[in-house]
Design a protein around this motif. Structure first.
Motif, PDB file in Angstrom:
ATOM      1  N   GLU A   1       0.838  -1.136   0.126  1.00 52.98           N
ATOM      2  CA  GLU A   1       0.143   0.005  -0.051  1.00 52.98           C
ATOM      3  C   GLU A   1       0.818   1.356   0.007  1.00 52.98           C
ATOM      4  N   LEU A   2       1.893   1.229   0.811  1.00 50.34           N
ATOM      5  CA  LEU A   2       2.721   2.689   0.921  1.00 50.34           C
ATOM      6  C   LEU A   2       3.545   2.581  -0.074  1.00 50.34           C
ATOM      7  N   LEU A   3       4.112   1.374  -0.702  1.00 53.09           N
ATOM      8  CA  LEU A   3       4.770   1.523  -2.013  1.00 53.09           C
ATOM      9  C   LEU A   3       4.028   2.166  -3.252  1.00 53.09           C
ATOM     10  N   ASP A   4       2.779   1.644  -3.359  1.00 50.59           N
ATOM     11  CA  ASP A   4       1.900   2.184  -4.358  1.00 50.59           C
ATOM     12  C   ASP A   4       1.754   3.517  -4.254  1.00 50.59           C
ATOM     13  N   LEU A   5       1.816   4.308  -3.083  1.00 50.72           N
ATOM     14  CA  LEU A   5       1.697   5.785  -3.097  1.00 50.72           C
ATOM     15  C   LEU A   5       2.988   6.315  -4.045  1.00 50.72           C
ATOM     16  N   LEU A   6       4.132   5.625  -3.844  1.00 54.73           N
ATOM     17  CA  LEU A   6       5.467   6.203  -4.351  1.00 54.73           C
ATOM     18  C   LEU A   6       5.320   5.910  -5.842  1.00 54.73           C
TER      19      LEU A   6
ATOM     20  N   LYS B   1       7.661   7.856  -8.351  1.00 53.60           N
ATOM     21  CA  LYS B   1       8.745   8.212  -7.634  1.00 53.60           C
ATOM     22  C   LYS B   1       9.822   6.715  -7.540  1.00 53.60           C
ATOM     23  N   VAL B   2       9.156   5.580  -8.347  1.00 52.61           N
ATOM     24  CA  VAL B   2       9.616   4.341  -8.316  1.00 52.61           C
ATOM     25  C   VAL B   2       9.712   4.129  -9.982  1.00 52.61           C
ATOM     26  N   THR B   3      10.894   3.359 -10.378  1.00 54.70           N
ATOM     27  CA  THR B   3      11.071   3.233 -11.856  1.00 54.70           C
ATOM     28  C   THR B   3      10.509   1.641 -11.760  1.00 54.70           C
TER      29      THR B   3
ATOM     30  N   MET C   1      13.513   8.124  -0.853  1.00 56.76           N
ATOM     31  CA  MET C   1      11.713   8.320  -0.878  1.00 56.76           C
ATOM     32  C   MET C   1      11.192   8.005   0.336  1.00 56.76           C
ATOM     33  N   VAL C   2      10.050   8.588   0.786  1.00 55.74           N
ATOM     34  CA  VAL C   2       9.453   8.405   1.832  1.00 55.74           C
ATOM     35  C   VAL C   2       7.949   8.246   1.515  1.00 55.74           C
ATOM     36  N   SER C   3       7.291   7.289   2.132  1.00 55.94           N
ATOM     37  CA  SER C   3       5.850   7.516   2.252  1.00 55.94           C
ATOM     38  C   SER C   3       5.302   6.988   3.595  1.00 55.94           C
ATOM     39  N   PHE C   4       4.047   7.473   4.031  1.00 58.89           N
ATOM     40  CA  PHE C   4       3.691   7.245   5.551  1.00 58.89           C
ATOM     41  C   PHE C   4       2.257   6.610   5.576  1.00 58.89           C
TER      42      PHE C   4
END
Length: 150
Positions: free
Chosen positions: A27-32, A37-39, A77-80
């Motif tokens: 879930e948090l990776l998908d925000l990025l 922000k993620v290739t 990179m950071v998500s929360f």
């Protein structure tokens, strides 16, 4: 570079739905991913899961920081996210994790990655941070709280 420099409302999920730490990581990776922000999502997810399986990233006071170095990003990179029900992240204090930061950085960096982990850990030693985040009603309020303590 601190949390306040990297985190935005779009990278905060104020009510994580997953009840499993690996699904929360997704879930948090998908925000990025949505913010481009993620290739390579799958490579980044693989690196995050491998790191989590090596040693759990649960801290104390309800915080967890799944993190990895990966070729799928070009900068830190950071998500929360907030898990209202709490998750088992094998936290140091044995309590569920409610406040989950996802941190990814390029393979060839060390300093910024470690500094970010230290800043998050330091901020969540103060129980007031978590209490205020749990009382927040949306991502905007959560971002304000995190920025206040960063």
């Amino acid at each position: 570079m601190g949390i306040q420099d990297l985190l935005s409302e779009k990278l905060i999920k104020d009510d994580l739905k997953s009840e499993d730490k690996y699904r929360v990581i997704e879930e948090l990776l998908d925000l990025l991913v949505v913010e481009k922000k993620v290739t390579d999502r799958e490579a980044c997810l693989k690196d995050l899961i491998e790191r989590e399986q090596f040693l759990s990233t649960g801290l104390e006071n309800g915080a967890a920081v799944p993190h990895a170095k990966t070729a799928a990003v070009t900068e830190l990179m950071v998500s929360f996210g907030v898990s209202r029900q709490g998750l088992d992240f094998t936290c140091v204090d044995g309590k569920p994790a409610h406040f989950i930061f996802l941190v990814v950085s390029p393979l060839n960096t060390a300093g910024p990655h470690i500094q970010m982990l230290a800043q998050i850990s330091r901020n969540f030693r103060n129980e007031e941070v978590g209490q205020r985040i749990m009382a927040a009603e949306n991502s905007h309020e959560i971002l304000q709280i995190i920025n206040d303590f960063s």
